[in-house]
Design an enzyme around this catalytic site. Sequence first.
Site, PDB file in Angstrom:
ATOM      1  N   CYS B  87      39.091  36.306  46.131  1.00 47.13           N
ATOM      2  CA  CYS B  87      40.051  36.368  45.017  1.00 47.13           C
ATOM      3  C   CYS B  87      40.324  37.805  44.579  1.00 47.13           C
ATOM      4  O   CYS B  87      41.050  38.512  45.270  1.00 47.13           O
ATOM      5  CB  CYS B  87      39.585  35.484  43.863  1.00 47.13           C
ATOM      6  N   HIS B 185      37.383  30.459  46.058  1.00 50.40           N
ATOM      7  CA  HIS B 185      36.006  30.812  45.700  1.00 50.40           C
ATOM      8  C   HIS B 185      34.972  29.868  46.308  1.00 50.40           C
ATOM      9  O   HIS B 185      34.512  28.955  45.622  1.00 50.40           O
ATOM     10  CB  HIS B 185      35.839  30.763  44.183  1.00 50.40           C
ATOM     11  N   GLU B 187      31.999  30.387  46.501  1.00 45.88           N
ATOM     12  CA  GLU B 187      30.790  30.522  45.679  1.00 45.88           C
ATOM     13  C   GLU B 187      30.790  29.590  44.471  1.00 45.88           C
ATOM     14  O   GLU B 187      29.767  29.443  43.802  1.00 45.88           O
ATOM     15  CB  GLU B 187      30.607  31.990  45.247  1.00 45.88           C
TER      16      GLU B 187
END
Lengths: 183, 212
Positions: B87, B185, B187
């Site tokens: 991002c 993302h 994560e």
Amino acid sequence: MAIETGTDTVKRGLAQMLKGGVIMDVVTPEHAKIAEEAGACAVMALERVPADIRATGGVARMSDPEIIVRIMEAVSVPVMAKVRIGHFVEAQILEALGVDYIDESEVLTPADEAHHIEKHGFKVPFVCGCRDLGEALRRVGEGAAMIRTKGEAGTGDVVEAVRHMRAVQSAVRRLHQGAQRAL
Amino acid sequence: MTAKIEHALTTIGVLALQGDFIEHESMLRRLGVSTRQVRSAEDLRGLDGLIIPGGESTTFCRLMEDFNLYRPVGAFVQTGAPVWGTCAGMIVLAGNASDLAFPTLEALDIEVLRNAYGRQVDSFETDLDIAALGEEPFHAVFIRAPVVGSVGPGVEVMATVRSEPAGREEPVAVRQGAVMATSFHPELTNDVRFHSYFVSLVRTSGTSAGSK
């Protein structure tokens, strides 16, 4: 391949992206520009800064939508704006304007002494203040995606915010470490 | 067993100026990789790879400038050690980013348009087909994500999303040699496959950049 918007994950996700950053209170587009250039990770639009609300009194409300739109045009960082506690119509207006986060804030004059906004129904995420873990969890239950401490805004006395942060953190630690029976 | 030991010898840095660096670290730890938070040129020493996390790109750039990190991070990318941006990290690595008041690292031959999917109310989740990660779709979370406007000839597109109004397939995961970027993302999910892919990139590249 369905595309889903307004989920808990994307609401909390933006809060995760803001970690370690400063969210700066701003009243005008010029303030917002200065905050962005100084490295703020987001700006918070409000009608008057808390110190001015304290000094001048009166009813503190959501900012003028026209100013909020101009702030959104002035900066590329996320724009947050405050609404009065329980004032769901102010929140609907902010959602329609496309603000990135709504702060249902005790800094403004409350609109409802019994209830906060039912936040699950909104696509835009909400942040709410708290003084302890119980208050934080009630706000999360109503749909808040991010929690901040309340402190005593506008006094310059940071110890209030520190007290609230300590209360939340120690309650979380107690829950983690406490014996099952103690809970 | 051996794989686990080799992983333990690998250290991946995560740029920790602002944003969701802790989320990246916990994904890497789940894979048995040691991690280091990078806040200075010194912290880059001896790293095998680097992740630039999600966060606010103008804040990242402001802090990189204030802490004199542009040159050291740029030099780290130059060594050929694997680097991955998610991002805001993608924006920092891009060749060019629209409407950003700071320079980018120009490590990836892509042009990005910041916040081009819209504002937070347009942030979305969806399933992606990513051949490099196997059959099963990858659940991707996009938060005020950048759009990849154009991609240079040396850039491999790993995944795309069909943008709703235009009906155009937009790249959302790209790789150019050892440099990788995703506009979403991984994560923020429980799926470690993307991190695992990056770790294998780091292990096969085998250059401990900062040690030179």
